[in-house]
Design an enzyme around this catalytic site. Sequence first.
Site, PDB file in Angstrom:
ATOM      1  N   SER A 305      -4.312  16.208 -32.088  1.00 17.28           N
ATOM      2  CA  SER A 305      -5.043  16.687 -30.923  1.00 17.28           C
ATOM      3  C   SER A 305      -5.891  15.570 -30.327  1.00 17.28           C
ATOM      4  CB  SER A 305      -5.940  17.863 -31.315  1.00 17.28           C
ATOM      5  OG  SER A 305      -5.172  18.966 -31.734  1.00 17.28           O
ATOM      6  N   GLY A 342      -1.816  17.609 -28.207  1.00 18.84           N
ATOM      7  CA  GLY A 342      -2.446  16.302 -28.072  1.00 18.84           C
ATOM      8  C   GLY A 342      -3.005  16.010 -26.707  1.00 18.84           C
ATOM      9  N   GLU A 391       3.157  21.457 -26.293  1.00 21.57           N
ATOM     10  CA  GLU A 391       2.362  22.566 -26.837  1.00 21.57           C
ATOM     11  C   GLU A 391       0.892  22.308 -26.520  1.00 21.57           C
ATOM     12  OE1 GLU A 391       3.327  22.883 -30.990  1.00 21.57           O
ATOM     13  OE2 GLU A 391       5.486  22.992 -30.619  1.00 21.57           O
ATOM     14  N   SER A 392       0.577  22.332 -25.242  1.00 18.37           N
ATOM     15  CA  SER A 392      -0.749  21.915 -24.781  1.00 18.37           C
ATOM     16  C   SER A 392      -1.695  23.109 -24.697  1.00 18.37           C
ATOM     17  CB  SER A 392      -0.628  21.231 -23.416  1.00 18.37           C
ATOM     18  OG  SER A 392       0.277  20.154 -23.481  1.00 18.37           O
ATOM     19  N   GLY A 393      -2.215  23.549 -25.842  1.00 15.65           N
ATOM     20  CA  GLY A 393      -3.084  24.723 -25.865  1.00 15.65           C
ATOM     21  C   GLY A 393      -4.511  24.429 -25.467  1.00 15.65           C
ATOM     22  N   ARG A 394      -5.107  23.400 -26.078  1.00 17.02           N
ATOM     23  CA  ARG A 394      -6.504  23.059 -25.797  1.00 17.02           C
ATOM     24  C   ARG A 394      -6.696  22.781 -24.304  1.00 17.02           C
ATOM     25  NH1 ARG A 394     -10.401  20.651 -29.223  1.00 17.02           N
ATOM     26  NH2 ARG A 394      -8.763  20.389 -30.806  1.00 17.02           N
ATOM     27  N   TYR A 455     -49.820   3.028 -41.872  1.00 20.44           N
ATOM     28  CA  TYR A 455     -51.044   3.484 -42.545  1.00 20.44           C
ATOM     29  C   TYR A 455     -51.176   5.001 -42.497  1.00 20.44           C
ATOM     30  CZ  TYR A 455     -52.874  -1.239 -43.252  1.00 20.44           C
ATOM     31  OH  TYR A 455     -53.068  -2.528 -43.684  1.00 20.44           O
ATOM     32  N   CYS A 543     -30.130  32.563 -40.722  1.00 28.36           N
ATOM     33  CA  CYS A 543     -31.053  32.047 -41.736  1.00 28.36           C
ATOM     34  C   CYS A 543     -30.401  30.863 -42.437  1.00 28.36           C
ATOM     35  CB  CYS A 543     -31.406  33.143 -42.736  1.00 28.36           C
ATOM     36  SG  CYS A 543     -32.148  34.593 -41.978  1.00 28.36           S
TER      37      CYS A 543
END
Length: 706
Positions: A305, A342, A391-394, A455, A543
Amino acid sequence: MPAMACVDAAVPPLGYGFAWDGSLPAPGTTFPGGTPSPAATTPTGLPWSIDHSAALYKIDGWGAPYFTVNAAGNISVRPHGAATLPHQEIDLMKVVQKASDPKASGGLGLPLPVIIRLPDVLKDRLESLNAAFDCAIRSAGYGAHYQGVYPVKCNQDRFIVEDVVRFGSPFRFGLEAGSKPELLLAMSSLVKGSPEAFLICNGYKDHEYISLALIARTLDLNTVIVLEQEEELDIVLQMSRRLGVRPVIGLRAKLRTKHAGHFGSTSGEKGKFGLTTAQILSVARKLHSLEMLDCLQLLHFHIGSQIPSTALLADGVGEAAQIYCELALLGASMRVIDVGGGLGIDYDGSHSGGSDMSVGYDLVEYASAIVRSIQYACDRKSVRHPIICSESGRALVSHHSVLIFEAISAASPDQASIEPNLAYLFDALSDESRADYRNLMAAAVRGEYQTCVLYAEQLKRRCVDEFKDGLLGLEHLVAVDGLCDLVSREVDSADPVRTYHVNLSIFTSIPDFWAIGQLFPIVPIHRLNERPVVNGILSDLTCDSDGKLDKFIGGSSSLPLHELGSNPADGYFLGMFLGGAYQEALGGLHNLFGGPSVIRVSQSDGPHCFAVTRAAPGPSCADVLRTMQHSPELMFDALKHRAEEHVPVDGVESLACGLARAFGSMPYLVGAVGMVGDDNSDESQGEGGCVEEDEEEWECMRCLNV
């Protein structure tokens, strides 16, 4: 140091140096070695403008062409990218108001945080990707076409997948699956897609997975089973004989080309997935011996990627194209080369290939590098040009989702408070501590500010040790802390970083920040015509010490923010952008904070420029409890029974209703957007158009029958 101007020019008598009124210099003052506050970032006399905010937050870098700052100082969406007309821009603050306002006021009464989905942006991304490849193919005289797939792992949301199939149908756009549930999802979705659309079956496979894939072929879906391991071939052959279905097979190649960044960890010869060249040759020979070499039709690879540059991309594609050509020359019926994912996006707006946060190319350059590399290899060996798949998903879904959350409070400026005339308190100091104090004051008079810090730290350490040993009282320690913190602030920073508390779980909504240090653009979505005067970090509701955002694009450890308004009902809203891929699937339930509300917004030609087409609240407390195997109904019954034993009869019903309301509400805090109004009133039509709901009306007591 200006804040210590009350200190006498000579070293004062012990104790009198603490006669300080707690005042600090005006905002923007810079101390020696300090950093200017955001208020000082504009040349003197130049009024703040939306252009300054756009530059400060790099909006024109990471946001183009979909996000901009409008004249009101709010973030606007340009749903059709560069083709968006001025009257089509969608003001995000108006969307937030529509989503969060009470129903009595014409809103939807949705609690925050909320994800705003923008299907028009998704459509433009898909069209732009196809246009880039079409342009590159025509320019090069390439002999085949582009036909991409969406890897559903990026975001498996039903409506996103359906949008991809619908918007992609004219381009024969398909889907990629990496598991059995993803395969079922893809099969059912592609029934409504183009009959030519690919169904790419990746990931590790067993008999059930391969049976499903072969069933998909019997349903006339264009299914390709991609072998990730050599032994998967035997399962494919066995199940194809059993079901009487001739498979279409692809191979995933383990290339030598390696992506050096974080996202390239699955690339190279030692990568997690794929077949070596020896294994590829072995598979081809076995298929030939079985007279099934015609079944081998696709070669797949994945460099990693966020590929940073077209040089690396071309290197990997060129290597894969050589393997493709060799398989074709061996007699395989090769027709598709799948370049994998990628295609990166520019998270930090720098348009550079030097980190995982950006890429040094655009869509056209990406497509051209792939087309040229494949064409060159095929022409040299006289092999027919293959169909190009990616496969360009992002790159497809990142821009179309915006996470909106609210800052509910901010830590007060950390100003030391030292009471005047406290000389008597220092009578208990040890001789060493007195000496440190005198040395500190002497260094301040001489202007040796870094020496002052040394100091001060030494004095603080001694006094803490004396306090632990019971030799110093609490008031003494507080006075010393006040002086030492003042020195540290004035020397190290003129504008200390403040903590803004946000109504969000980072582990649920931005898990990649916590897990891999991924940075996303985070920006106030309003008040951008005002000058931010605070450097802040964002602390979530969990938390957990990791539940904070303290790193931001551009390498900054703080984010310029505005002071919160004096009226809590006004609200202060921030957006996390480019987070449409992976975050929802990877998010957890730390502290049982579930996912955000979701609203789908499309561009409309009406007076408000947008219409809400779907709205759904996030998981309730009951919902998240069920995921951990609890039964909210039994829990409620137990608590109600307890109330009947310990609460007066006339108060039981009221208490039970309160419990039911708590089970039915979202786990997040009720912020400014939920402070007024009645969310249970009948829905009325308001700004932004209507909601076409296809699910049951949600109520605060939906989970229980009381």
